[in-house]
Design a protein around this motif. Structure first.
Motif, PDB file in Angstrom:
ATOM      1  N   ASP A 294     -20.729  14.037  25.699  1.00 10.77           N
ATOM      2  CA  ASP A 294     -22.118  14.079  25.244  1.00 10.77           C
ATOM      3  C   ASP A 294     -22.997  13.182  26.121  1.00 10.77           C
ATOM      4  O   ASP A 294     -22.514  12.227  26.734  1.00 10.77           O
ATOM      5  CB  ASP A 294     -22.231  13.613  23.790  1.00 10.77           C
ATOM      6  CG  ASP A 294     -21.366  14.432  22.849  1.00 10.77           C
ATOM      7  OD1 ASP A 294     -21.129  15.614  23.143  1.00 10.77           O
ATOM      8  OD2 ASP A 294     -20.926  13.878  21.818  1.00 10.77           O
ATOM      9  N   GLN A 307     -33.417  12.115  23.108  1.00 13.86           N
ATOM     10  CA  GLN A 307     -32.746  13.399  23.302  1.00 13.86           C
ATOM     11  C   GLN A 307     -31.246  13.218  23.142  1.00 13.86           C
ATOM     12  O   GLN A 307     -30.704  12.161  23.495  1.00 13.86           O
ATOM     13  CB  GLN A 307     -33.014  13.953  24.705  1.00 13.86           C
ATOM     14  CG  GLN A 307     -34.332  14.678  24.858  1.00 13.86           C
ATOM     15  CD  GLN A 307     -34.588  15.056  26.310  1.00 13.86           C
ATOM     16  OE1 GLN A 307     -35.345  14.391  27.001  1.00 13.86           O
ATOM     17  NE2 GLN A 307     -33.972  16.117  26.761  1.00 13.86           N
ATOM     18  N   VAL A 309     -27.796  15.532  24.007  1.00 12.61           N
ATOM     19  CA  VAL A 309     -27.209  16.744  24.574  1.00 12.61           C
ATOM     20  C   VAL A 309     -25.734  16.759  24.204  1.00 12.61           C
ATOM     21  O   VAL A 309     -24.910  16.094  24.844  1.00 12.61           O
ATOM     22  CB  VAL A 309     -27.389  16.793  26.101  1.00 12.61           C
ATOM     23  CG1 VAL A 309     -26.907  18.140  26.643  1.00 12.61           C
ATOM     24  CG2 VAL A 309     -28.848  16.553  26.485  1.00 12.61           C
ATOM     25  N   ALA A 312     -22.470  18.180  26.742  1.00 15.84           N
ATOM     26  CA  ALA A 312     -23.040  18.452  28.060  1.00 15.84           C
ATOM     27  C   ALA A 312     -21.925  18.728  29.062  1.00 15.84           C
ATOM     28  O   ALA A 312     -22.108  19.473  30.027  1.00 15.84           O
ATOM     29  CB  ALA A 312     -23.886  17.267  28.515  1.00 15.84           C
ATOM     30  N   LYS A 339     -24.878  18.390  35.573  1.00 17.08           N
ATOM     31  CA  LYS A 339     -25.855  18.955  34.633  1.00 17.08           C
ATOM     32  C   LYS A 339     -27.188  18.249  34.794  1.00 17.08           C
ATOM     33  O   LYS A 339     -27.250  17.015  34.806  1.00 17.08           O
ATOM     34  CB  LYS A 339     -25.376  18.832  33.194  1.00 17.08           C
ATOM     35  CG  LYS A 339     -26.332  19.466  32.172  1.00 17.08           C
ATOM     36  CD  LYS A 339     -25.770  19.372  30.767  1.00 17.08           C
ATOM     37  CE  LYS A 339     -26.710  20.032  29.760  1.00 17.08           C
ATOM     38  NZ  LYS A 339     -26.859  21.484  30.014  1.00 17.08           N
ATOM     39  N   THR A 341     -30.735  17.467  33.111  1.00 10.86           N
ATOM     40  CA  THR A 341     -31.442  17.422  31.829  1.00 10.86           C
ATOM     41  C   THR A 341     -32.865  16.927  32.069  1.00 10.86           C
ATOM     42  O   THR A 341     -33.059  15.821  32.583  1.00 10.86           O
ATOM     43  CB  THR A 341     -30.741  16.483  30.833  1.00 10.86           C
ATOM     44  OG1 THR A 341     -29.404  16.956  30.600  1.00 10.86           O
ATOM     45  CG2 THR A 341     -31.489  16.422  29.517  1.00 10.86           C
TER      46      THR A 341
END
Length: 381
Positions: A294, A307, A309, A312, A339, A341
């Motif tokens: 995460d 936030q 995610v 992830a 990733k 974001t």
């Protein structure tokens, strides 16, 4: 998903390449490829990140590589095909990007080597492209590396607990402390470059870079295990030190005063096991990666989740890096994924407006009174 790409090797380190390097070297190199040109608007919307990792020294068949990847700011996406890829003999476990375009320093199992961006972009078969740093040869695995913001000082922390600090690029030794920690887990320079913080599992030490001496020791409390550290600047323009720690109840973020070197406060993130940590360049956000894969982004002022995610990544997050404009975050993992974001823009709220609440209560009382009078429940005086 365009904001998640798989690059085929476990990723241990990630960072953004300075914009001037992207413009002057990488974009110039690519301008003459394929159709011969790129529009200026498309080129200006792009940035690049560098990723390092691989399969190590075993016979896994996974190479050890350094790759350069495009980030398209207009579409908020990572491009699948790297624009540069260099295979190296040993695993690049940690790295430090020179902030003024002076290349990349990687920590390999026994030594540290420097790489030019052009060599990663255009590797030449049969040539030894990396430059061995003599002062960091045969020193064992370095677990942490960092340049100061000017790029004039390089610090390296070893698995054996030795802290080494050099002028760059002369490599004149400023500090060589063999027993700084049991092992050096993380390093961070202050914004001014005056201080260097080195982090061990139980102890954090603050060094005056010019004096080449330790000026403070910051100790853990209870079951804390220090994991990562970062300097930043708060809303008042004052420097602040963050230390991410692991505890029996989850992750903890500790804030330290950089004048008295005393704890200011701590924030417990229950049930989160922190494996990566970073702070945005503008100081507004803290980012955490967890063993479950995460990514958590929290406000540095309110210490509340901005936030989250979930999943992830398929495995633990190994590194996090904010873009220079603090607009987005790249996370990487053993799962070979990177990733992107984008940081959500949310309106600032300043808490409850008690004047509005009071006026609403008064209005409610007036309306209720009139209603009761009309219904004859109470009489007028």
């Amino acid at each position: 998903m365009a904001n998640t790409q798989t690059y085929g090797f476990p990723i241990f380190a990630a960072d953004w390449i300075p914009e001037e390097t992207v413009r002057s070297k990488i974009d110039k190199d690519k301008a003459n490829s394929e159709d011969g040109s790129e529009s200026s608007s498309t080129t200006s919307s792009r940035s690049c990140i560098v990723l390092a990792g691989g399969g190590g020294d075993g016979n896994s068949g996974i190479p050890n590589v350094i790759v350069i990847c495009r980030v398209d700011a207009e579409t908020n996406s990572l491009l699948e095909q790297p624009v540069g890829r260099l295979v190296v003999t040993r695993l690049p476990y940690r790295m430090a990007v020179h902030p003024r375009g002076g290349g990349l320093v990687c920590a390999l199992p026994e030594s540290c080597k420097r790489f030019d961006w052009e060599d990663i972009m255009r590797p030449r078969e049969g040539e030894e492209l990396e430059e061995v740093i003599n002062e960091l040869e045969d020193v064992g695995q370095q677990l942490a590396m960092a340049f100061n913001q000017e790029g004039s000082v390089l610090a390296a922390g070893g698995e054996d607990g030795t802290l080494r600090v050099f002028e760059w690029p002369s490599m004149k030794t400023l500090l060589n402390e063999s027993k700084a920690h049991t092992e050096v887990k993380n390093l961070t320079f202050s914004e001014s470059g005056k201080f260097l913080v080195s982090l061990g599992p139980q102890l954090c030490r603050v060094w005056d870079v010019n004096a080449s001496t330790a000026i403070a020791s910051l100790s853990k409390e209870k079951d804390e295990v220090f994991a990562s550290c970062r300097f930043s600047v708060d809303n008042a323009g004052d420097e602040v030190l963050y230390i991410a720690a692991k505890t029996g109840r989850g992750g903890s973020i500790i804030t330290w005063d950089t004048t008295s070197w005393k704890r200011k406060h701590s924030k417990l993130l229950k049930n989160y096991s922190i494996t990566a940590f970073n702070v945005s360049p503008d100081g507004k956000f803290l980012a955490f990666g967890t063993v479950e894969g995460d990514v958590l982004i929290i406000s540095s002022t309110k210490m509340k989740t901005h936030q989250y995610v979930k999943k992830a990544h398929l495995g633990l997050v190994t590194a996090l890096t904010f873009s220079p404009d603090s607009r987005c975050l790249v996370s990487v993992s053993f799962d070979s994924r990177a990733k992107l974001t984008v940081i959500e823009q949310k309106p600032e709220t300043n808490g409850i407006n008690w004047l509005v609440v009071f006026l609403l209560l008064v209005l409610l009382l007036v309306v209720s009174y009139d209603f009761l009078v009309v219904k004859g429940i109470i009489g007028k005086e």
